[in-house]
Design an enzyme around this catalytic site. Structure first.
Site, PDB file in Angstrom:
ATOM      1  N   LYS A  94       0.843  -1.197  -0.049  1.00  0.00           N
ATOM      2  CA  LYS A  94       0.002   0.084   0.015  1.00  0.00           C
ATOM      3  C   LYS A  94       0.937   1.120   0.187  1.00  0.00           C
ATOM      4  O   LYS A  94       2.082   1.298   0.693  1.00  0.00           O
ATOM      5  CB  LYS A  94      -0.892   0.087   1.247  1.00  0.00           C
ATOM      6  N   ARG A 111     -10.132 -11.799   0.235  1.00  0.00           N
ATOM      7  CA  ARG A 111     -11.098 -12.610  -0.519  1.00  0.00           C
ATOM      8  C   ARG A 111     -10.283 -14.151  -0.311  1.00  0.00           C
ATOM      9  O   ARG A 111     -10.973 -15.060  -0.597  1.00  0.00           O
ATOM     10  CB  ARG A 111     -11.268 -12.318  -1.981  1.00  0.00           C
TER      11      ARG A 111
HETATM   12  N1  BES Z   1      -8.606  -3.976   3.300  1.00  0.00           N
HETATM   13  C1  BES Z   1      -8.583  -3.457   2.068  1.00  0.00           C
HETATM   14  C2  BES Z   1      -9.713  -2.488   1.942  1.00  0.00           C
HETATM   15  C3  BES Z   1      -9.927  -1.548   2.579  1.00  0.00           C
HETATM   16  C4  BES Z   1      -9.809  -0.270   2.098  1.00  0.00           C
HETATM   17  C5  BES Z   1     -10.632  -1.657   3.783  1.00  0.00           C
HETATM   18  C6  BES Z   1      -9.957   0.768   2.907  1.00  0.00           C
HETATM   19  C7  BES Z   1     -10.825  -0.369   4.488  1.00  0.00           C
HETATM   20  C8  BES Z   1     -10.506   0.866   3.903  1.00  0.00           C
HETATM   21  C9  BES Z   1      -8.505  -4.812   0.974  1.00  0.00           C
HETATM   22  O1  BES Z   1      -7.749  -5.763   1.438  1.00  0.00           O
HETATM   23  C10 BES Z   1      -7.564  -4.047   0.038  1.00  0.00           C
HETATM   24  O2  BES Z   1      -6.500  -3.851  -0.142  1.00  0.00           O
HETATM   25  N2  BES Z   1      -8.660  -3.914  -1.195  1.00  0.00           N
HETATM   26  C11 BES Z   1      -8.157  -3.437  -2.193  1.00  0.00           C
HETATM   27  C12 BES Z   1      -8.463  -4.415  -3.428  1.00  0.00           C
HETATM   28  C13 BES Z   1      -8.030  -4.139  -4.707  1.00  0.00           C
HETATM   29  C14 BES Z   1      -6.323  -4.592  -4.712  1.00  0.00           C
HETATM   30  C15 BES Z   1      -8.539  -5.149  -5.656  1.00  0.00           C
HETATM   31  C16 BES Z   1      -8.753  -2.067  -2.570  1.00  0.00           C
HETATM   32  O3  BES Z   1      -9.829  -1.994  -2.324  1.00  0.00           O
HETATM   33  O4  BES Z   1      -8.002  -1.182  -3.178  1.00  0.00           O
HETATM   34 MN    MN Z   2      -5.639  -5.572   0.924  1.00  0.00          MN
END
Ligand code: BES
Ligand code: MN
Ligand code: ZN
Length: 501
Positions: free
Chosen positions: A276, A351
């Site tokens: 991230k 997922r």
């Molecule tokens: N835990 C995150 C999603 C999330 C984002 C939760 C903001 C709470 C606040 C999840 O694991 C993630 O990183 N999702 C990605 C998915 C993408 C890589 C397909 C996202 O939403 O950007």
């Molecule tokens: Mn994630």
């Protein structure tokens, strides 16, 4: 806030009365005031400019009765009667509670039931919502404060309406809020404390305290059970992954199919090797909130709701970290149900671990239905903000139950679509499916479409994406800034109204 909330007491310190916008006190309220407030201080407060009648607008009056005793009277606007539903009562309780805490009220008499009845509310529903509102407001987590913080002394609140139907329900509401507050405290716990092992300990403790049974799969057992998502997502962390299984099994329920509640429990989500960026990591201690909500629901189920249907909780617990052992983009994973997954993005990790729990649920639990909660996508935050959770459920019966529970608890859900084209989006040229399509289409739906490959079509299933609702930046109504405990009350309510057939 309050040290504790007790339903009962003498209610001698503060009287709370209500009025609808543009209306005078109703006759029952006027009668109460006549005794406590013969000189009409409350009627005077009602004429002050701050008495706008908006729901939660509060004016304060000091009433002197004949004996020389002074009572604080809070004159509370209730808005329009047609807008006063249980959700409004919950928020109202939050607003009244803030005022009660600010003035350090201890013994409170509520005289709101005449107005609640006038608005057509069931007194038990109103009482429970009021108790929930107060209980949710009372949440404090000062465990991580140190010597540089000022200690605040909090008052013990006693509160009563004097009508047993309302008061019993209010006590129940306070108890339900405690379950949601358990969820919130876990959410708040930082990732260096709330490790995967810590979550397992909390589950064990909860089970011991409430009579649930608890089994934790880790290490070799995960390998034996082909929990391939957990193993891979959790590989890079020194805090090892596990699958937590809790079971509530009431007497006389053998032969009844359980409800299965699944929670994404990522104790921290760095994104893994698809790291991230731009501060996107901050707050990812709350990536465990799906699992925490399921734990809170199990607490409520075991202590308050005690439904006739058995309930199984499955928490997929891991830390998505980085090291030379981390799983990578391009890896291919073969799941327990035979489906293979090409990893395109290690940040779409939720997922991958949920897939294990869903396979397990379908394989081993003979579920009546499955509901999973997960902070799955940032996309759902873009789409629905913090107002609704994203709901994916193609089974009309289960969806109806969830919508009813959402209405009762104020934990709102909004249905998002599923379609074969979305499932096609997830197809991989190398394996069966991808964990994330690199195009930017419909991310929350991609998540649900991915998960659908791991659920037996014949089993009613609902996926709730709670990434927008599990926490709030606003201090308003019965919530303060921070975790909301979203889902604990919704799941509890759903099971309360599930006859178990
Ligand atoms: N835990 C995150 C999603 C999330 C984002 C939760 C903001 C709470 C606040 C999840 O694991 C993630 O990183 N999702 C990605 C998915 C993408 C890589 C397909 C996202 O939403 O950007
Ligand atoms: Mn994630
Ligand atoms: Zn995540």
């Amino acid at each position: 806030m309050f040290q504790s909330i007790r339903v009962g007491g003498t209610g001698r310190d503060t009287l709370v009365v209500g009025y609808f916008q543009g209306q005078a006190f109703d006759t029952a309220t006027a009668k109460v005031l006549k005794q406590v407030d013969p000189s009409g201080a409350a009627a005077g407060a009602l004429k002050r400019p701050e008495s706008t009648g908006d729901a939660g607008a509060i004016a304060e009056a000091f009433a002197s009765a004949k004996g020389g005793q002074t009572t604080r009277v809070l004159v509370v606007g209730l808005g329009k009667p047609e807008a006063l539903d249980t959700d409004a009562v919950r928020t109202l309780a939050g607003n009244i509670g803030r005022k009660l805490a600010a003035v350090k009220a201890t013994g409170v008499q509520l005289a709101l039931t005449p107005c609640f009845e006038k608005a057509g509310l069931d007194l038990a529903d109103a009482g429970q919502a009021f108790g929930e509102g107060l209980g949710l407001l009372a949440w404090v987590c000062d465990e991580f404060k140190g010597t540089a913080a000022k200690k605040t002394n909090r008052v013990r609140l006693s509160i009563r309406a004097g009508e047993s139907e309302f008061d019993n329900a209010m006590a129940r509401g306070v108890d339900l809020a405690e379950s949601a507050n358990f969820t919130r405290t876990l959410s708040q716990t930082p990732p260096n404390v709330a490790t995967t092992g810590f979550i397992a300990d909390m589950a064990r403790k909860l089970a011991r305290k409430t009579g649930l049974s608890c089994k934790i799969l880790e290490g070799e057992e995960l390998v034996r059970e082909k929990m391939i998502g957990l193993i891979n997502v959790g590989k890079a962390s020194e805090n090892k992954p596990c699958l937590i299984r809790l079971e509530y099994k009431p007497r006389g329920s053998s032969g009844k199919k359980p409800a299965v509640l699944v929670g994404k429990t990522m104790t921290y989500d760095t994104g893994g090797l698809s790291l991230k960026i731009n501060n996107g990591m901050v707050g990812m201690k709350r990536d465990k909130d799906g699992g925490c909500a399921v734990l809170g629901a199990m607490h409520a189920i075991a202590t308050v709701i005690k439904p006739r249907r058995p309930v199984v909780a499955l928490l997929a617990v891991a830390e998505n970290s980085i090291s030379d052992e981390a799983y990578r983009p391009d890896d291919v994973l073969r799941y327990r149900n035979g489906v293979t997954v090409e990893v395109t993005n290690t940040d779409a990790e939720g997922r991958l671990v949920l897939a294990d729990a869903l396979c397990w649920a379908c394989d081993k639990e003979k579920p009546a239905y499955i509901i999973d909660l997960a902070t799955l996508t940032g996309g759902v935050v873009v789409a629905l903000g913090s107002t609704f959770a994203g709901m994916f459920c193609e089974h009309d019966g289960l969806r109806g139950k969830i919508e009813a529970a959402a209405k009762a608890t104020g934990e709102r859900v909004w249905r998002l679509p599923m379609h074969a084209e979305y499932r096609d989006l997830m197809k991989s040229p190398i394996a069966d499916i991808l964990n994330s399509n690199p195009n930017r289409k419909a991310h929350p739906i991609q998540g649900a479409a991915f998960l659908s490959y791991f659920v037996d079509e014949k089993i009613p299933w609902c996926h709730l994406d709670i990434a927008g609702v599990h926490a709030t930046e606003r201090s308003a109504g019965c919530f303060i800034e921070g975790p909301t405990g979203w889902g604990a009350r919704l799941l509890a309510n759903l099971l309360e109204n599930d006859t178990g057939r």
